[in-house]
Design a protein around this motif. Sequence first.
Motif, PDB file in Angstrom:
ATOM      1  N   ALA A 115      16.223  -2.927   8.722  1.00 41.32           N
ATOM      2  CA  ALA A 115      14.988  -3.098   9.497  1.00 41.32           C
ATOM      3  C   ALA A 115      14.004  -1.963   9.210  1.00 41.32           C
ATOM      4  N   ARG A 116      14.529  -0.755   9.094  1.00 41.51           N
ATOM      5  CA  ARG A 116      13.668   0.389   8.799  1.00 41.51           C
ATOM      6  C   ARG A 116      13.058   0.257   7.404  1.00 41.51           C
ATOM      7  N   PHE A 117      13.851  -0.172   6.444  1.00 38.59           N
ATOM      8  CA  PHE A 117      13.344  -0.356   5.083  1.00 38.59           C
ATOM      9  C   PHE A 117      12.245  -1.421   5.058  1.00 38.59           C
ATOM     10  N   ASP A 118      12.487  -2.537   5.728  1.00 34.90           N
ATOM     11  CA  ASP A 118      11.489  -3.605   5.739  1.00 34.90           C
ATOM     12  C   ASP A 118      10.179  -3.124   6.359  1.00 34.90           C
ATOM     13  N   ARG A 119      10.292  -2.316   7.387  1.00 42.93           N
ATOM     14  CA  ARG A 119       9.083  -1.795   8.028  1.00 42.93           C
ATOM     15  C   ARG A 119       8.382  -0.802   7.110  1.00 42.93           C
ATOM     16  N   TRP A 120       9.151   0.079   6.466  1.00 45.61           N
ATOM     17  CA  TRP A 120       8.565   1.023   5.503  1.00 45.61           C
ATOM     18  C   TRP A 120       7.857   0.271   4.382  1.00 45.61           C
ATOM     19  N   ASN A 121       8.458  -0.801   3.918  1.00 45.39           N
ATOM     20  CA  ASN A 121       7.900  -1.550   2.806  1.00 45.39           C
ATOM     21  C   ASN A 121       6.539  -2.162   3.146  1.00 45.39           C
ATOM     22  N   THR A 122       6.322  -2.490   4.416  1.00 44.24           N
ATOM     23  CA  THR A 122       5.057  -3.118   4.801  1.00 44.24           C
ATOM     24  C   THR A 122       3.972  -2.100   5.160  1.00 44.24           C
ATOM     25  N   GLU A 123       4.335  -0.831   5.296  1.00 41.10           N
ATOM     26  CA  GLU A 123       3.349   0.199   5.638  1.00 41.10           C
ATOM     27  C   GLU A 123       2.792   0.796   4.344  1.00 41.10           C
ATOM     28  N   THR A 124       1.668   0.275   3.935  1.00 42.82           N
ATOM     29  CA  THR A 124       1.124   0.605   2.618  1.00 42.82           C
ATOM     30  C   THR A 124       0.021   1.651   2.691  1.00 42.82           C
ATOM     31  N   LEU A 125      -0.320   2.173   1.532  1.00 39.32           N
ATOM     32  CA  LEU A 125      -1.420   3.118   1.383  1.00 39.32           C
ATOM     33  C   LEU A 125      -2.519   2.489   0.534  1.00 39.32           C
ATOM     34  N   ASP A 126      -3.766   2.744   0.900  1.00 42.36           N
ATOM     35  CA  ASP A 126      -4.891   2.404   0.035  1.00 42.36           C
ATOM     36  C   ASP A 126      -5.134   3.564  -0.930  1.00 42.36           C
ATOM     37  N   LEU A 127      -5.584   3.240  -2.140  1.00 42.86           N
ATOM     38  CA  LEU A 127      -5.842   4.249  -3.168  1.00 42.86           C
ATOM     39  C   LEU A 127      -7.328   4.279  -3.520  1.00 42.86           C
ATOM     40  N   PRO A 128      -7.878   5.463  -3.785  1.00 42.99           N
ATOM     41  CA  PRO A 128      -9.270   5.511  -4.251  1.00 42.99           C
ATOM     42  C   PRO A 128      -9.416   4.746  -5.561  1.00 42.99           C
ATOM     43  N   GLY A 129     -10.470   3.969  -5.671  1.00 49.57           N
ATOM     44  CA  GLY A 129     -10.665   3.167  -6.875  1.00 49.57           C
ATOM     45  C   GLY A 129     -10.758   3.994  -8.140  1.00 49.57           C
ATOM     46  N   THR A 130     -11.478   5.112  -8.078  1.00 54.85           N
ATOM     47  CA  THR A 130     -11.621   5.954  -9.262  1.00 54.85           C
ATOM     48  C   THR A 130     -10.270   6.495  -9.713  1.00 54.85           C
ATOM     49  N   TYR A 131      -9.506   7.014  -8.777  1.00 52.79           N
ATOM     50  CA  TYR A 131      -8.166   7.529  -9.068  1.00 52.79           C
ATOM     51  C   TYR A 131      -7.291   6.443  -9.682  1.00 52.79           C
ATOM     52  N   TYR A 132      -7.303   5.265  -9.076  1.00 51.45           N
ATOM     53  CA  TYR A 132      -6.480   4.156  -9.541  1.00 51.45           C
ATOM     54  C   TYR A 132      -6.838   3.754 -10.972  1.00 51.45           C
ATOM     55  N   LEU A 133      -8.136   3.609 -11.258  1.00 53.78           N
ATOM     56  CA  LEU A 133      -8.552   3.186 -12.589  1.00 53.78           C
ATOM     57  C   LEU A 133      -8.255   4.249 -13.637  1.00 53.78           C
ATOM     58  N   GLN A 134      -8.307   5.515 -13.255  1.00 56.28           N
ATOM     59  CA  GLN A 134      -7.917   6.567 -14.192  1.00 56.28           C
ATOM     60  C   GLN A 134      -6.442   6.469 -14.545  1.00 56.28           C
ATOM     61  N   ILE A 135      -5.591   6.185 -13.559  1.00 54.99           N
ATOM     62  CA  ILE A 135      -4.169   6.021 -13.843  1.00 54.99           C
ATOM     63  C   ILE A 135      -3.949   4.839 -14.786  1.00 54.99           C
ATOM     64  N   VAL A 136      -4.577   3.712 -14.469  1.00 54.66           N
ATOM     65  CA  VAL A 136      -4.415   2.519 -15.293  1.00 54.66           C
ATOM     66  C   VAL A 136      -4.861   2.776 -16.729  1.00 54.66           C
TER      67      VAL A 136
END
Length: 372
Positions: free
Chosen positions: A249-270
């Motif tokens: 149950a704890r894992f399932d809850r952790w899995n649904t608690e997400t983070l948003d990423l800055p678009g610039t940061y994300y595109l640089q990684i990609v």
Amino acid sequence: MADKTSKQPRGPGRAPDDPLLWPFAAAQLAMDACFWWLDRDAPVEQDESNLPWTTPNTVALELATVRLRDCTRTRSGQPALVCAPYALHRALIADFAPGHSVVQSLQTSGIDRVYLTEWRSASPDMRYLSIDNYLSDLNVAIDEIGAPVDLVGLCQGGWLSLLYAARFPAKVRRLVLVGAPVDLSIESSLARLTRNAPELVYDQLVARGGGNVSGEEMLRLWSKAPSRDDTEAALQRDLSDEEGAALLARFDRWNTETLDLPGTYYLQIVNWIFRENRIAGGKFVALGRTIDLKGVNVPIFVLAGLDDDVVPAAQALATAGLVGTPPPFIAAASEPTNHLGLFMGARTNAHAWPRIAEWLRDDLSGVLARSA
């Protein structure tokens, strides 16, 4: 839920493999996903996690991008900073539950001064933040702790830690890289998906999030939650008893608690890391300096998962050949586990992480004498 053999009109297709940590899996959904998003309401900004930490801690420093969690038991001794991945999920990956916690394993193995980066979900005004911004704030956190630190990079926190060690060599005493993607020329399903997707997929992800990449949107792309088998493999234990049910149950809850990423940061990684392989290729510019990994000569410990299909063992272990650290000061190990099991697995926390702690405590003088 759509079945595996059909596709609902104007809805998401079936996503590849494991839901793990990675926003990049949207690649397989390509343009169909892009047009589906256009019909949906804008994502709601994520709240803070309500899941409790396993290890008692305080907030030593709070910046716009990160909270520095202080898990220390004493003010003396060599500090270790666990650099959690800043990807889809929260930093509880490093302190998930008793027996499943990197922080706890380091502490019980004699590392009394442990700190943790808790990267914060991107707010709308953070959309232009770049990798340089995160390196800068990591530098502020390390100055707060007091350099030099032992830097323990998990997954994407691994390449960030490696860049930091190359950019600020005097501030890192030792470096631990666990399941860290660095040389993306070594094939993996993740690298292949990221390279093969049209650039418009990533641009649409950012546009749909108003300049950020929405973790909630990314999670919605998966047609099903992780199965019990997936979770048991990650936690490395049977979940059929009462304690196992609570962990599930704890894992399932952790899995649904997400983070948003800055678009610039994300595109640089990609683009810079996964598509162009700039770190391994010696072309990554961090805070105004081109990074040469041969300039990294601190002792390094590399840990890989033999069943890791996100960062295959060959890819994780290859980093040892890119740095300038003399071979006697490089330790490498592998565990029979998948990606999440490197951080959350009971077996890995009972065996591999105590070995890492012992290596961190070792003065290495014997190694120096043997290599002379």
